[in-house]
Scaffold this motif. Sequence first.
Motif, PDB file in Angstrom:
ATOM      1  N   UNK A 202      20.519 -48.302 -71.869  1.00 47.10           N
ATOM      2  CA  UNK A 202      21.670 -47.990 -72.719  1.00 47.10           C
ATOM      3  C   UNK A 202      22.048 -49.184 -73.578  1.00 47.10           C
ATOM      4  N   UNK A 203      22.046 -50.364 -72.973  1.00 42.64           N
ATOM      5  CA  UNK A 203      22.389 -51.570 -73.724  1.00 42.64           C
ATOM      6  C   UNK A 203      21.347 -51.864 -74.802  1.00 42.64           C
ATOM      7  N   UNK A 204      20.069 -51.654 -74.483  1.00 42.30           N
ATOM      8  CA  UNK A 204      19.010 -51.922 -75.459  1.00 42.30           C
ATOM      9  C   UNK A 204      19.136 -51.014 -76.675  1.00 42.30           C
ATOM     10  N   UNK A 205      19.526 -49.768 -76.454  1.00 44.50           N
ATOM     11  CA  UNK A 205      19.701 -48.857 -77.589  1.00 44.50           C
ATOM     12  C   UNK A 205      20.917 -49.244 -78.428  1.00 44.50           C
ATOM     13  N   UNK A 206      21.996 -49.604 -77.753  1.00 47.97           N
ATOM     14  CA  UNK A 206      23.189 -50.003 -78.492  1.00 47.97           C
ATOM     15  C   UNK A 206      22.930 -51.269 -79.302  1.00 47.97           C
ATOM     16  N   UNK A 207      22.271 -52.237 -78.677  1.00 45.56           N
ATOM     17  CA  UNK A 207      21.980 -53.495 -79.373  1.00 45.56           C
ATOM     18  C   UNK A 207      20.931 -53.311 -80.466  1.00 45.56           C
ATOM     19  N   UNK A 208      19.949 -52.432 -80.218  1.00 52.50           N
ATOM     20  CA  UNK A 208      18.818 -52.314 -81.137  1.00 52.50           C
ATOM     21  C   UNK A 208      18.997 -51.319 -82.263  1.00 52.50           C
ATOM     22  N   UNK A 209      19.923 -50.357 -82.089  1.00 52.10           N
ATOM     23  CA  UNK A 209      20.088 -49.336 -83.118  1.00 52.10           C
ATOM     24  C   UNK A 209      21.508 -49.254 -83.660  1.00 52.10           C
ATOM     25  N   UNK A 210      22.460 -49.885 -82.949  1.00 52.23           N
ATOM     26  CA  UNK A 210      23.843 -49.805 -83.380  1.00 52.23           C
ATOM     27  C   UNK A 210      24.536 -48.534 -82.955  1.00 52.23           C
ATOM     28  N   UNK A 211      23.898 -47.761 -82.097  1.00 51.17           N
ATOM     29  CA  UNK A 211      24.517 -46.530 -81.606  1.00 51.17           C
ATOM     30  C   UNK A 211      24.058 -46.261 -80.178  1.00 51.17           C
ATOM     31  N   UNK A 212      24.792 -45.405 -79.487  1.00 48.43           N
ATOM     32  CA  UNK A 212      24.418 -45.072 -78.120  1.00 48.43           C
ATOM     33  C   UNK A 212      23.122 -44.269 -78.105  1.00 48.43           C
ATOM     34  N   UNK A 213      22.488 -44.224 -76.940  1.00 49.17           N
ATOM     35  CA  UNK A 213      21.264 -43.445 -76.830  1.00 49.17           C
ATOM     36  C   UNK A 213      21.529 -41.978 -77.168  1.00 49.17           C
ATOM     37  N   UNK A 214      22.644 -41.429 -76.687  1.00 49.89           N
ATOM     38  CA  UNK A 214      22.963 -40.033 -76.963  1.00 49.89           C
ATOM     39  C   UNK A 214      23.143 -39.767 -78.439  1.00 49.89           C
ATOM     40  N   UNK A 215      23.857 -40.638 -79.152  1.00 53.00           N
ATOM     41  CA  UNK A 215      24.063 -40.478 -80.587  1.00 53.00           C
ATOM     42  C   UNK A 215      22.741 -40.610 -81.332  1.00 53.00           C
ATOM     43  N   UNK A 216      21.927 -41.578 -80.905  1.00 52.93           N
ATOM     44  CA  UNK A 216      20.633 -41.786 -81.553  1.00 52.93           C
ATOM     45  C   UNK A 216      19.745 -40.558 -81.366  1.00 52.93           C
TER      46      UNK A 216
END
Length: 268
Positions: A202-216
């Motif tokens: 979850x942290x990697x997605x937030x840091x890497x994409x600027x959004x939560x995994x669910x939003x992405x």
Amino acid sequence: MSSSGHPVIVARDFQLAAGTRFPVHRHATHQLTWAAKGVVSVTAPGGVWVLPATRALWIPAGTPHALEGGPAVARAVYVDRAPRGFHTPTVVVVTPLLRELAAHLATFPPLPAAASASSAASALASDPAFAGPVRFSEAARRRAEAVLLDLLQPAGVATIDVPMPADPRALLVAEAVVARPSDGRDLDGWARHAGASARTLARLFTDGTGMSFGRWRTNVRLRAALSLLATGTPVAVVARRVGYRSPSAFIAAFRQAFGVSPGAYFSL
């Protein structure tokens, strides 16, 4: 405006095979582009726009952008006069009249300035099919150009941004989701696939994409859905193929992202 006095330099269609991608480039003139058939996506400063036959993107001169799509027919109108307020990439509604005017202007020979509009337009300018005397009156062309520019009205459309994370574990998951949006694994399931904890992923997605995994993942599914809807695939089938348990859940997510239902988005 060009030295000829015409704001529209050239209007043309381009056949795109499956998986076609034009890397980041710029044009010396403004460009209005959309998919006459199928769907194309344009990446430019401000986001990623998925464009069916009913939505076009105004790309100001000098704006770096990339385009991908196919199988599709991309329609491009190169213009050297911008409507007031069109300083950044702007989505406009492609009404039936705008669509027919662009098709009409595509029957006119390119102006000499097409050589500086883009490499594709430059090739058209030297196309033997358009050599020889002009086949249409100057007045008729100017009337069509003036109406086309009058029809350019901004449409509030959300962008669908799907940035890919850099971390190898998150990227492994991201590529799998893009390849199969219908995969219903939750964050714990994907974490096991990546060899990380759910919290770390979850942290990697937030840091890497600027959004939560669910939003992405929702963005991935909606982007895939647009391509399917553009081919006439029924909403119920699209919902299932991109991972929604029911058409109503898919329609709700689509409406939240775009402000309208799938049917309204594609009908004009």
